[in-house]
Design an enzyme around this catalytic site. Structure first.
Site, short mmCIF file in Angstrom:
data_model
loop_
_atom_site.label_atom_id
_atom_site.label_comp_id
_atom_site.label_asym_id
_atom_site.label_seq_id
_atom_site.Cartn_x
_atom_site.Cartn_y
_atom_site.Cartn_z
N HIS A 17 0.84 -1.20 0.00
CA HIS A 17 0.00 0.00 0.00
C HIS A 17 0.88 1.26 0.00
O HIS A 17 0.62 2.21 -0.74
CB HIS A 17 -0.86 0.07 1.27
CG HIS A 17 -1.85 -1.03 1.46
ND1 HIS A 17 -1.89 -1.82 2.59
CD2 HIS A 17 -2.88 -1.46 0.68
CE1 HIS A 17 -2.89 -2.68 2.49
NE2 HIS A 17 -3.50 -2.50 1.35
N LYS A 41 -15.78 -6.73 6.42
CA LYS A 41 -14.66 -7.34 7.13
C LYS A 41 -14.69 -6.96 8.61
O LYS A 41 -15.05 -5.85 8.96
CB LYS A 41 -13.35 -6.83 6.53
CG LYS A 41 -13.16 -7.22 5.09
CD LYS A 41 -11.90 -6.61 4.52
CE LYS A 41 -11.68 -7.08 3.09
NZ LYS A 41 -10.52 -6.44 2.47
N ARG A 90 -2.20 -5.38 -8.47
CA ARG A 90 -1.03 -6.20 -8.13
C ARG A 90 -0.77 -7.29 -9.16
O ARG A 90 0.35 -7.66 -9.44
CB ARG A 90 -1.22 -6.85 -6.75
CG ARG A 90 -1.10 -5.87 -5.61
CD ARG A 90 -1.73 -6.43 -4.37
NE ARG A 90 -3.18 -6.61 -4.57
CZ ARG A 90 -3.99 -7.18 -3.70
NH1 ARG A 90 -3.51 -7.66 -2.58
NH2 ARG A 90 -5.27 -7.27 -3.95
N SER A 128 -3.46 -7.81 3.36
CA SER A 128 -3.44 -7.61 4.81
C SER A 128 -3.80 -8.88 5.58
O SER A 128 -3.25 -9.13 6.65
CB SER A 128 -4.39 -6.47 5.19
OG SER A 128 -3.94 -5.28 4.60
N1 COA Z 1 -0.37 -3.97 -1.48
C1 COA Z 1 -0.72 -4.88 -0.58
N2 COA Z 1 -1.98 -5.27 -0.36
C2 COA Z 1 -2.93 -4.70 -1.10
C3 COA Z 1 -2.66 -3.74 -2.07
C4 COA Z 1 -1.30 -3.37 -2.26
N3 COA Z 1 -0.91 -2.47 -3.15
N4 COA Z 1 -3.81 -3.35 -2.64
C5 COA Z 1 -4.77 -4.07 -2.05
N5 COA Z 1 -4.25 -4.87 -1.13
C6 COA Z 1 -4.95 -5.86 -0.29
C7 COA Z 1 -5.78 -5.22 0.76
O1 COA Z 1 -5.04 -5.06 1.96
C8 COA Z 1 -6.89 -6.23 0.93
O2 COA Z 1 -6.41 -7.29 1.76
P1 COA Z 1 -7.41 -8.10 2.69
O3 COA Z 1 -8.54 -8.55 1.82
O4 COA Z 1 -6.57 -9.19 3.17
O5 COA Z 1 -7.83 -7.13 3.74
C9 COA Z 1 -7.06 -6.86 -0.43
O6 COA Z 1 -5.85 -6.60 -1.10
C10 COA Z 1 -8.21 -6.30 -1.19
O7 COA Z 1 -8.00 -4.92 -1.31
P2 COA Z 1 -9.17 -3.92 -1.61
O8 COA Z 1 -9.96 -4.39 -2.75
O9 COA Z 1 -8.55 -2.57 -1.68
O10 COA Z 1 -10.13 -4.08 -0.38
P3 COA Z 1 -10.25 -3.18 0.80
O11 COA Z 1 -11.10 -3.88 1.77
O12 COA Z 1 -8.92 -2.77 1.29
O13 COA Z 1 -11.05 -1.87 0.21
C11 COA Z 1 -12.97 -0.59 -0.52
C12 COA Z 1 -12.24 -1.95 -0.53
C13 COA Z 1 -13.02 -0.03 0.85
C14 COA Z 1 -12.22 0.37 -1.41
C15 COA Z 1 -14.40 -0.80 -1.08
O14 COA Z 1 -15.01 -1.84 -0.36
C16 COA Z 1 -15.26 0.45 -0.95
O15 COA Z 1 -15.17 1.35 -1.75
N6 COA Z 1 -16.12 0.50 0.09
C17 COA Z 1 -17.03 1.64 0.34
C18 COA Z 1 -18.48 1.29 -0.01
C19 COA Z 1 -18.72 1.49 -1.48
O16 COA Z 1 -18.67 2.57 -2.02
N7 COA Z 1 -19.01 0.35 -2.17
C20 COA Z 1 -19.26 0.34 -3.58
C21 COA Z 1 -17.98 0.06 -4.35
S1 COA Z 1 -18.28 -0.09 -6.08
#
Ligand code: COA
Length: 159
Positions: A17, A41, A90, A128
Site C-alpha cells: 500500500h 470485514k 497487483r 493484509s
Molecule cells: N499492497 C498490498 N496489499 C494490497 C494492495 C497493495 N498495493 N492493494 C490491495 N491490497 C490488499 C488489501 O489489503 C486487501 O487485503 P485483505 O482482503 O486481506 O484485507 C485486499 O488486497 C483487497 O484490497 P481492496 O480491494 O482494496 O479491499 P479493501 O477492503 O482494502 O477496500 C474498498 C475496498 C473499501 C475500497 C471498497 O469496499 C469500498 O469502496 N467501500 C465503500 C463502499 C462502497 O462505495 N461500495 C461500492 C464500491 S463499487
C-alpha cells in the site's frame, strides 16, 4: 489542485500500500488515504489504530492526508472534492474485481476517474489478511510492514 483518494481497509497497512501511496503523491497535488469503516470485514485494528499506523509511515510526506469514511466511496469523494480514485493493480487476478468497482463507481459519479497504479513487484503477492495470519502464528512480517506496524501486530497477538 487535483485531489486523489486511495481507499482501503488497511488492516494493517503494508509496504505494498505504501508503495502505491508514495507513487501517487508524486503525481497528484494531494492524496487522501481513506480508511473504510463499516465494510463486511471484521477488523483486527480499530480505525484509530490504523490511522496512527498510516500516519507513522507517511509523516515525512507533506501532501498526504489520512482520513476515514463510512458509506459510499463516491459520496465521500464528492465531499472531499476529489477527482481521482487510486487503486493498486497487483496482478491480473485483481483486474476483474477492480474493473467492476471502477465501472460501478463511475455509474454513481461519472466525474470521478479511477487511476490504476502498479505497486513494486516485490509486494505483488501481499495482502493484509496474509500479514495478520503470519503475525498471529508468530512468523516474521518485518519485510512487509513498517517496524511500528510490526510492533502493533506483536502487541495484538500477545495480549
Ligand atoms: N499492497 C498490498 N496489499 C494490497 C494492495 C497493495 N498495493 N492493494 C490491495 N491490497 C490488499 C488489501 O489489503 C486487501 O487485503 P485483505 O482482503 O486481506 O484485507 C485486499 O488486497 C483487497 O484490497 P481492496 O480491494 O482494496 O479491499 P479493501 O477492503 O482494502 O477496500 C474498498 C475496498 C473499501 C475500497 C471498497 O469496499 C469500498 O469502496 N467501500 C465503500 C463502499 C462502497 O462505495 N461500495 C461500492 C464500491 S463499487
Amino acid at each position: 489542485m487535483t485531489i486523489a483518494i486511495y481507499p482501503g481497509s488497511f488492516d494493517p497497512i503494508t509496504k505494498g500500500h505504501l508503495d502505491v501511496i508514495k507513487r501517487a503523491a508524486t503525481v497528484f497535488d494531494k492524496v487522501i488515504v481513506a480508511i473504510a469503516q463499516n465494510i463486511s470485514k471484521k477488523p483486527l485494528f480499530s480505525v484509530k489504530e490504523r490511522k496512527e499506523q498510516i500516519e507513522d509511515a507517511l509523516q515525512s510526506i507533506a501532501n498526504i492526508e489520512v482520513d476515514s469514511f463510512e458509506g459510499l466511496l463516491v459520496d465521500y469523494a464528492k465531499n472531499k472534492k476529489a477527482k481521482v480514485l487510486i487503486r493498486g493493480l497487483r496482478a491480473v487476478s485483481d483486474f476483474e474485481y477492480e474493473l467492476q468497482m471502477a465501472l460501478m463507481n463511475r455509474s454513481q459519479y461519472d466525474k470521478l476517474v479511477t487511476v490504476f497504479m502498479a505497486p513494486n513487484e516485490k509486494y505483488s503477492y501481499l495482502n493484509s489478511s496474509i500479514i495478520r495470519e503470519i503475525a498471529k502464528l508468530d512468523g516474521d512480517v518485518s519485510k512487509f510492514v513498517t517496524p511500528y506496524v510490526c510492533e502493533k501486530l506483536k502487541e495484538k497477538f500477545t495480549q
